[in-house]
Design an enzyme around this catalytic site. Structure first.
Site, PDB file in Angstrom:
ATOM      1  N   CYS A 111       0.624  -1.389  -0.236  1.00  0.00           N
ATOM      2  CA  CYS A 111       0.283   0.010  -0.284  1.00  0.00           C
ATOM      3  C   CYS A 111       0.965   1.202   0.059  1.00  0.00           C
ATOM      4  CB  CYS A 111      -0.918   0.379   0.902  1.00  0.00           C
ATOM      5  SG  CYS A 111      -2.375  -1.363   1.176  1.00  0.00           S
ATOM      6  N   HIS A 250      -3.015   7.075   2.766  1.00  0.00           N
ATOM      7  CA  HIS A 250      -3.966   6.162   2.266  1.00  0.00           C
ATOM      8  C   HIS A 250      -4.911   5.740   2.724  1.00  0.00           C
ATOM      9  CE1 HIS A 250      -3.685   1.915   1.195  1.00  0.00           C
ATOM     10  NE2 HIS A 250      -3.797   1.364   2.411  1.00  0.00           N
ATOM     11  N   ASN A 280     -10.076  -0.008   0.034  1.00  0.00           N
ATOM     12  CA  ASN A 280      -8.809   0.026  -0.055  1.00  0.00           C
ATOM     13  C   ASN A 280      -8.261  -0.936  -1.370  1.00  0.00           C
ATOM     14  OD1 ASN A 280      -6.173  -0.337   0.495  1.00  0.00           O
ATOM     15  ND2 ASN A 280      -6.255  -1.384   2.533  1.00  0.00           N
TER      16      ASN A 280
END
Ligand code: ACO
Length: 323
Positions: A111, A250, A280
């Protein structure tokens, strides 16, 4: 010399899966997912995957920048879900775009991938070897989640974001400061095993590997490490959050972003969110969000923005940009 973002693009597969859709096929609810994560829906690819999404995002970024594929010198794609072991996603995108003058390769930082890729691109641009670059964050996590593990599978979605960058000799705009980190001692907190291949000599049968996460450990890591990283980045750059218009974080979990805002003593108004619509998307969350801000006209020349990510590795990083 500064690395300046001159165009952005993003793409997600058209198929939308809402929390209610998930509740029809597993023991979960819209209420559980929304209150714990902020996610309301995610885009899921039911056909082509990483390379397709990356190429679509890249085309939009090139159009936004007014750059032709043959003008790109280098392509770095951040992904942990490339369609193939090889060739890389970046090389495949190069082929689709017809960017015959570029060199392409992938970086793997989960990520945090887009931050690592842009930071790496900045270092390469500073050598003077490249003038125009394409940085992509893309992931197709729906193919590596365990759909029988409701505590992880509801979190993720598919998508891609891209930025075209140019080395500019004059001016104050561009990437001002960057910081990345990793702690492999905590690697087991968030993993996705490589798919075991069959082995003639040992008789091993092929087995799929899936995402496994200690959710509360990831939560604790993110809310401690990201504020520390952002604060030290800004200190080194001789500035502070008062000077920063947006913290582009993020998109892992709404509550993580809220806790980071609290620790940095800033209002959530400074933290744009789109996790409700995408879930996500791992390496893609930051460039998708950046593209949305850009297209909504929310970024003006001179605005200072911090991009910050965290993820498996464990990895983390932040970049200070003057738009
Ligand atoms: N629907 C309904 N119930 C669920 C679901 C679900 N989808 N998932 C878990 N539950 C249940 C569990 O079975 C458990 O029930 P029990 O108390 O009867 O045993 C209960 O909810 C609590 O489960 P936990 O796993 O302890 O859930 P937790 O409160 O920790 O929340 C979450 C899980 C949202 C993932 C949380 O740990 C978190 O926010 N972690 C941060 C990590 C994160 O967001 N990671 C994103 C990916 S990583 C990255 O991007 C870097």
């Amino acid at each position: 010399m500064k690395t300046v973002i001159i165009g952005t693009g993003s793409f997600a597969p058209p198929r939308i899966v809402t929390n209610d859709d998930l509740a029809e096929v597993m023991d979960t609810s819209d209420e559980w997912i929304r209150t714990r994560t902020g996610i309301e829906q995610r885009h899921i690819s039911d056909g082509p995957g990483t390379t397709w999404m990356a190429a679509e995002a890249a085309k939009l970024a090139l159009k936004d920048a007014g750059v032709e594929p043959e003008d790109i010198d280098i392509i770095i794609a951040a992904t942990t879900t490339a369609d193939n072991c090889f060739p890389s996603a970046a090389c495949e995108v190069q082929g689709i775009l017809g960017a015959g003058n570029a060199v392409g390769y992938d970086v793997s930082a989960a990520c945090s991938g887009f931050i690592f890729a842009l930071h790496t691109m900045d270092g390469l641009m500073k050598t003077g070897a490249y003038e125009t670059g394409l940085v992509i964050g893309v992931d197709n996590l729906s193919k590596v989640v365990d759909w029988s593990d409701r505590s992880t599978c509801v979190l993720f979605g598919d998508g891609a974001g891209a930025a075209v960058v140019r080395a500019c000799k004059d001016g104050d705009r561009g990437l001002l400061w960057g910081r990345i980190g990793s702690d492999g001692r905590k690697a087991s907190v968030l993993t996705c095993q490589a798919r075991t291949m069959g082995n003639l000599l040992t008789g091993t049968k092929p087995e799929p590997g899936y995402i496994a996460m200690e959710g509360q450990e990831v939560f604790k890591f993110a809310v401690k490490k990201v504020p520390e990283c952002v604060e030290s980045l800004l200190k080194d750059a001789g500035t502070d959050m008062g000077d920063v218009k947006y913290l582009v974080l993020h998109q892992a979990n709404y509550r993580i972003c809220e806790s980071i805002a609290k620790r940095l003593k800033i209002s959530m108004d400074k933290i744009p969110m789109n996790i409700d619509r995408y879930g996500n998307t791992s390496g893609a969350t930051i460039p998708i969000l950046l593209d949305e801000l850009n297209r909504q006209g929310k970024l003006h020349k001179g605005d200072r923005v911090v991009l910050a990510g965290f993820g498996a590795g464990l990895t983390w990083g932040a970049l200070l940009i003057e738009w």
